[in-house]
Motif scaffolding. Structure first.
Motif, PDB file in Angstrom:
ATOM      1  N   ASN A  87      28.659  29.130 -41.475  1.00 14.85           N
ATOM      2  CA  ASN A  87      27.107  30.241 -42.798  1.00 14.85           C
ATOM      3  C   ASN A  87      28.258  31.602 -42.928  1.00 14.85           C
ATOM      4  O   ASN A  87      28.702  32.029 -42.426  1.00 14.85           O
ATOM      5  N   ILE A  88      26.966  32.297 -43.898  1.00 19.08           N
ATOM      6  CA  ILE A  88      27.070  33.103 -44.542  1.00 19.08           C
ATOM      7  C   ILE A  88      26.797  34.606 -43.652  1.00 19.08           C
ATOM      8  O   ILE A  88      27.946  35.114 -43.600  1.00 19.08           O
ATOM      9  N   LYS A  89      26.227  34.339 -42.313  1.00 22.53           N
ATOM     10  CA  LYS A  89      26.307  35.482 -41.098  1.00 22.53           C
ATOM     11  C   LYS A  89      27.819  35.395 -40.535  1.00 22.53           C
ATOM     12  O   LYS A  89      28.336  36.230 -40.065  1.00 22.53           O
ATOM     13  N   ASN A  90      28.512  33.786 -39.886  1.00 20.13           N
ATOM     14  CA  ASN A  90      29.753  34.105 -39.792  1.00 20.13           C
ATOM     15  C   ASN A  90      30.383  35.135 -40.298  1.00 20.13           C
ATOM     16  O   ASN A  90      31.264  35.803 -39.347  1.00 20.13           O
ATOM     17  N   CYS A  91      30.752  34.911 -41.292  1.00 18.91           N
ATOM     18  CA  CYS A  91      31.460  35.247 -42.151  1.00 18.91           C
ATOM     19  C   CYS A  91      31.665  36.517 -42.399  1.00 18.91           C
ATOM     20  O   CYS A  91      32.320  37.278 -42.317  1.00 18.91           O
ATOM     21  N   ARG A  92      30.077  36.609 -42.544  1.00 21.14           N
ATOM     22  CA  ARG A  92      29.942  38.626 -43.094  1.00 21.14           C
ATOM     23  C   ARG A  92      30.092  39.437 -41.488  1.00 21.14           C
ATOM     24  O   ARG A  92      31.347  40.367 -41.692  1.00 21.14           O
ATOM     25  N   ARG A  93      30.291  38.862 -40.452  1.00 14.62           N
ATOM     26  CA  ARG A  93      30.358  39.564 -39.501  1.00 14.62           C
ATOM     27  C   ARG A  93      31.629  39.049 -38.818  1.00 14.62           C
ATOM     28  O   ARG A  93      32.119  40.787 -38.739  1.00 14.62           O
ATOM     29  N   GLU A 108      30.353  31.083 -51.342  1.00 17.25           N
ATOM     30  CA  GLU A 108      30.635  29.784 -50.741  1.00 17.25           C
ATOM     31  C   GLU A 108      30.337  28.327 -51.739  1.00 17.25           C
ATOM     32  O   GLU A 108      30.632  28.344 -53.128  1.00 17.25           O
ATOM     33  N   ASN A 124      31.126  27.918 -35.086  1.00 15.54           N
ATOM     34  CA  ASN A 124      31.032  28.295 -36.523  1.00 15.54           C
ATOM     35  C   ASN A 124      32.459  28.625 -37.115  1.00 15.54           C
ATOM     36  O   ASN A 124      32.456  28.994 -38.261  1.00 15.54           O
ATOM     37  N   HIS A 144      28.672  36.095 -52.279  1.00 18.72           N
ATOM     38  CA  HIS A 144      27.568  36.485 -51.846  1.00 18.72           C
ATOM     39  C   HIS A 144      28.188  37.832 -51.909  1.00 18.72           C
ATOM     40  O   HIS A 144      29.876  38.173 -51.553  1.00 18.72           O
TER      41      HIS A 144
END
Length: 146
Positions: A87-93, A108, A124, A144
């Motif tokens: 998910n984008i949240k884990n990638c961003r983190r 994506e 993840n 994104h």
């Protein structure tokens, strides 16, 4: 398709790779990229990615280093993969944690089985091994910001 059949892998990838239990690539995953639109440089294996040179997987002649040979077999396989997140949240983190927010984006990617194989190697996180003829950048559906 199996992890070892029907695909062509990098010439110097160890014979025990991709990892046992890998499945054909499928679904939406997220990846840190440097170009917009992403290109082949954004989907290099870790072992060949200039942004990952600090790992020292190759020597000055481009051959696999002694350090690479000392890695456990699963880590050797990871070095011949690309990192993706569920998910984008884990990638961003991860981008923020590694201080890679300048000039990076998050792609994506809608992966298709013909591209290669994948395995969840950490929570993840997916290691993805692309066939040498794959063009994963053509499967990017959206870019994104970090």
């Amino acid at each position: 398709m199996t992890a070892q059949g029907s695909y062509s892998w990098a010439q110097d990838m160890p014979k025990h790779c991709p990892l046992t239990g890998s499945i054909p690539t499928t679904g939406i995953l997220f990846r840190i990229v440097y170009n917009s639109p992403p290109d082949d440089d954004d989907f290099l294996m870790t072992v060949d990615d200039p942004h990952q040179i600090h790992y020292g997987f190759r020597d000055e002649c481009g051959e696999l280093s002694e350090r690479f040979g000392d890695l456990p077999k699963d880590k050797q396989c990871d070095a011949f993969a690309t990192s993706h997140f569920d998910n984008i949240k884990n990638c961003r983190r991860i981008a923020i944690h590694k201080n890679r927010t300048a000039n990076v984006k998050i792609a994506e990617v809608n992966l298709k089985p013909s591209l290669g194989v994948m395995k969840e190697t950490r929570p993840n996180h997916f290691s993805v091994w692309f066939d040498v003829s794959a063009q994963p950048w053509s499967c990017v559906v959206k870019i994104h910001p970090v």
